[in-house]
Design a protein around this motif. Structure first.
Motif, PDB file in Angstrom:
ATOM      1  N   GLY A   1       0.836  -1.189   0.000  1.00 29.46           N
ATOM      2  CA  GLY A   1       0.000   0.000   0.000  1.00 29.46           C
ATOM      3  C   GLY A   1       0.871   1.240   0.000  1.00 29.46           C
ATOM      4  N   ALA A   2       0.255   2.362   0.330  1.00 28.75           N
ATOM      5  CA  ALA A   2       1.002   3.623   0.348  1.00 28.75           C
ATOM      6  C   ALA A   2       1.947   3.713   1.537  1.00 28.75           C
ATOM      7  CB  ALA A   2       0.031   4.802   0.369  1.00 28.75           C
ATOM      8  N   GLU A   3       1.650   2.944   2.602  1.00 37.67           N
ATOM      9  CA  GLU A   3       2.463   2.948   3.814  1.00 37.67           C
ATOM     10  C   GLU A   3       2.653   1.518   4.298  1.00 37.67           C
ATOM     11  OE1 GLU A   3       3.845   5.574   5.244  1.00 37.67           O
ATOM     12  OE2 GLU A   3       2.930   7.078   3.927  1.00 37.67           O
ATOM     13  N   PRO A   4       3.614   1.279   5.183  1.00 35.98           N
ATOM     14  CA  PRO A   4       3.766  -0.061   5.754  1.00 35.98           C
ATOM     15  C   PRO A   4       2.511  -0.494   6.507  1.00 35.98           C
ATOM     16  CG  PRO A   4       5.710   1.293   6.203  1.00 35.98           C
ATOM     17  CD  PRO A   4       4.654   2.208   5.646  1.00 35.98           C
ATOM     18  N   LEU A   5       2.418  -1.799   6.786  1.00 32.53           N
ATOM     19  CA  LEU A   5       1.296  -2.331   7.559  1.00 32.53           C
ATOM     20  C   LEU A   5       1.285  -1.760   8.968  1.00 32.53           C
ATOM     21  CD1 LEU A   5       1.546  -6.098   6.534  1.00 32.53           C
ATOM     22  CD2 LEU A   5      -0.196  -4.455   5.786  1.00 32.53           C
ATOM     23  N   TRP A   6       2.470  -1.599   9.549  1.00 29.00           N
ATOM     24  CA  TRP A   6       2.598  -1.087  10.914  1.00 29.00           C
ATOM     25  C   TRP A   6       4.011  -0.575  11.120  1.00 29.00           C
ATOM     26  CZ3 TRP A   6       6.582  -3.949  12.495  1.00 29.00           C
ATOM     27  CH2 TRP A   6       6.657  -5.290  12.111  1.00 29.00           C
ATOM     28  N   THR A   7       4.169   0.221  12.153  1.00 27.64           N
ATOM     29  CA  THR A   7       5.474   0.733  12.567  1.00 27.64           C
ATOM     30  C   THR A   7       5.525   0.712  14.090  1.00 27.64           C
ATOM     31  OG1 THR A   7       5.700   2.146  10.617  1.00 27.64           O
ATOM     32  CG2 THR A   7       7.061   2.689  12.520  1.00 27.64           C
ATOM     33  N   VAL A   8       6.617   0.163  14.643  1.00 28.97           N
ATOM     34  CA  VAL A   8       6.753   0.082  16.099  1.00 28.97           C
ATOM     35  C   VAL A   8       8.093   0.697  16.508  1.00 28.97           C
ATOM     36  CG1 VAL A   8       5.304  -1.965  16.371  1.00 28.97           C
ATOM     37  CG2 VAL A   8       7.756  -2.249  15.944  1.00 28.97           C
ATOM     38  N   GLY A   9       8.165   1.134  17.765  1.00 29.84           N
ATOM     39  CA  GLY A   9       9.397   1.687  18.305  1.00 29.84           C
ATOM     40  C   GLY A   9       9.219   2.024  19.769  1.00 29.84           C
ATOM     41  N   GLN A  10      10.333   2.222  20.450  1.00 26.45           N
ATOM     42  CA  GLN A  10      10.328   2.518  21.876  1.00 26.45           C
ATOM     43  C   GLN A  10      11.126   3.798  22.117  1.00 26.45           C
ATOM     44  OE1 GLN A  10       8.388   0.484  23.678  1.00 26.45           O
ATOM     45  NE2 GLN A  10       8.097  -0.766  21.827  1.00 26.45           N
ATOM     46  N   GLU A  11      10.857   4.452  23.241  1.00 27.79           N
ATOM     47  CA  GLU A  11      11.572   5.664  23.610  1.00 27.79           C
ATOM     48  C   GLU A  11      12.772   5.326  24.501  1.00 27.79           C
ATOM     49  OE1 GLU A  11      10.965   8.675  22.448  1.00 27.79           O
ATOM     50  OE2 GLU A  11       9.326   7.850  21.246  1.00 27.79           O
ATOM     51  N   GLY A  12      13.761   6.201  24.488  1.00 28.44           N
ATOM     52  CA  GLY A  12      14.914   6.020  25.358  1.00 28.44           C
ATOM     53  C   GLY A  12      16.171   6.591  24.737  1.00 28.44           C
ATOM     54  N   ASN A  13      17.267   6.521  25.490  1.00 22.90           N
ATOM     55  CA  ASN A  13      18.546   7.017  25.009  1.00 22.90           C
ATOM     56  C   ASN A  13      19.660   6.303  25.750  1.00 22.90           C
ATOM     57  OD1 ASN A  13      18.712   8.352  27.551  1.00 22.90           O
ATOM     58  ND2 ASN A  13      17.630  10.105  26.701  1.00 22.90           N
ATOM     59  N   GLY A  14      20.894   6.727  25.487  1.00 22.08           N
ATOM     60  CA  GLY A  14      22.054   6.123  26.122  1.00 22.08           C
ATOM     61  C   GLY A  14      23.075   7.172  26.499  1.00 22.08           C
ATOM     62  N   PRO A  15      24.214   6.754  27.074  1.00 19.42           N
ATOM     63  CA  PRO A  15      25.182   7.708  27.618  1.00 19.42           C
ATOM     64  C   PRO A  15      26.092   8.360  26.581  1.00 19.42           C
ATOM     65  CG  PRO A  15      25.935   5.479  28.007  1.00 19.42           C
ATOM     66  CD  PRO A  15      24.572   5.362  27.410  1.00 19.42           C
ATOM     67  N   VAL A  16      26.192   7.803  25.366  1.00 17.32           N
ATOM     68  CA  VAL A  16      27.056   8.389  24.336  1.00 17.32           C
ATOM     69  C   VAL A  16      26.235   9.467  23.643  1.00 17.32           C
ATOM     70  CG1 VAL A  16      28.517   7.937  22.329  1.00 17.32           C
ATOM     71  CG2 VAL A  16      28.216   6.170  24.085  1.00 17.32           C
ATOM     72  N   THR A  17      26.399  10.691  24.095  1.00 21.80           N
ATOM     73  CA  THR A  17      25.442  11.743  23.758  1.00 21.80           C
ATOM     74  C   THR A  17      25.363  12.065  22.270  1.00 21.80           C
ATOM     75  OG1 THR A  17      27.132  13.408  24.285  1.00 21.80           O
ATOM     76  CG2 THR A  17      25.583  12.804  26.028  1.00 21.80           C
TER      77      THR A  17
END
Length: 361
Positions: free
Chosen positions: A134-150
């Protein structure tokens, strides 16, 4: 003696000087690289993927059971990310769709889906392999967060995926020092986050390699740390729990700037060595694997600068050859397996800004 390969390359100003996707044959004895086809209008195809699952419904055609020629996909690593399907022979563009995020850098597959890792947006998207896009993927997933290497871990950066059976997959998130496990949703629904593993701060997980351990469903996962320049080993037990085992293996001891990339295992059933490309030191790190007793066996020059990707292929006599894409050195290097499992350099050939090596067969 020829090796049949697809090569991806960076094409855009500021990224590279390559032609896109090429289908080539390599004669490492004669030192010759012959181009048979080149894509047109494909931008920054930094990662390629073959699927032999099914043919597509492209251009109004009907679905067919997958043939030996398979299907060929490439990411377009751009801010507005795209995924393209290419004709495996001519490399003509057959379909193109949004990747569901920015700067896609990896393709994988699970359960009839093509998985797209979007580094910039830190997300993974799913595309169907059994019907038109279709025009876009079926779904998109992801999580929030970061790490120490700025400067590298200011947010999530999904770098690769790997299937765990037919209904689940894991994601290496460089920005969050995390491997996440997802279970596919029913009827193409959004996958559920069901587990995973936290890695030491500053690891920067990039690429993964799976090693089944037994009939009980236990698996080991090798995790390349791009930011700590180390190889980690994790184990998943049948109850779904994850744990790190053994000690990390330093892949470039004494090097101030070293950024590991791809990992591969020798195709021979009796060979226990793993090989990891290391950018910055421009080496191949050969790691001997055991039951929690991994160790660096040797580092060898990779034959060029910035080894972004490597893969084992076979020549037309069926002999294994390790092919290494040295992106900034504009080289494709070929190695033969030595008697002790250490790759031995055979040839180094010019090709512009290579990012990916994919055997045709």
């Amino acid at each position: 003696m020829n090796i049949q390969l697809y090569l991806g390359s960076y094409t855009e100003d500021g990224s590279g000087q390559g032609p896109g996707v090429q289908r080539v044959s390599v004669d490492p004895v004669a030192g010759e690289l012959t181009v048979h086809a080149t894509s047109a209008g494909v931008r920054n195809p930094s990662f390629l993927h073959r699927s032999f699952l099914r043919r597509s419904f492209l251009n109004g055609g009907s679905s067919l059971d997958g043939g030996s020629e398979g299907r060929l996909f490439a990411v377009e690593e751009l801010d507005a990310g795209q995924v393209v399907e290419l004709d495996p022979d001519t490399l003509a563009v057959m379909a193109r769709v949004s990747s569901g995020g920015s700067f896609p850098c990896h393709l994988g597959a699970v359960g009839g889906l093509l998985l797209v890792s979007n580094y910039g947006s830190g997300t993974v998207s799913g595309l169907p392999l059994d019907r038109p896009w279709g025009a876009e993927p079926l779904w998109t997933v992801g999580q929030e967060g970061n790490g120490p290497v700025t400067d590298r871990q200011e947010g999530p950066h999904a770098h690769s995926t790997l299937a765990l059976g037919e209904d689940r997959f894991v994601v290496a998130d460089l920005g969050r020092d995390r491997v996440d496990e997802y279970l596919l949703g029913e009827d193409d629904g959004v996958p559920d986050l069901v587990g995973g593993l936290d890695l030491p701060p500053g690891t920067g997980p990039r690429h993964l390699l799976l090693e089944p351990q037994g009939e009980d469903g236990t698996v080991d996962l090798w995790i390349v740390g791009e930011l700590d320049a180390a190889l980690h080993r994790a184990r998943r037990t049948p109850d779904g729990s994850w744990a790190l085992i053994g000690s990390p293996v330093a892949l470039a001891p004494g090097q101030e700037a070293a950024f590991p990339s791809e990992i591969t295992a020798h195709p021979g059933s009796g060979e226990r060595a793993l090989v990891v490309g290391v950018r910055g030191s421009d080496t191949l790190a050969v790691v001997g694997r055991g039951d929690g007793e991994e160790r660096l066996l040797r580092t060898i020059p990779c034959g060029g600068s910035w080894p972004r990707h490597l893969a084992w292929a076979t020549d037309d006599d069926g002999a294994p050859r390790l092919c290494v894409a040295a992106e900034r050195g504009h080289r494709l290097s070929v190695f033969v397996p030595g008697p002790d499992g250490i790759p031995v350099a055979q040839a180094s050939l010019e090709t512009l800004s290579p990012t990916m090596v994919l055997p045709v067969g």
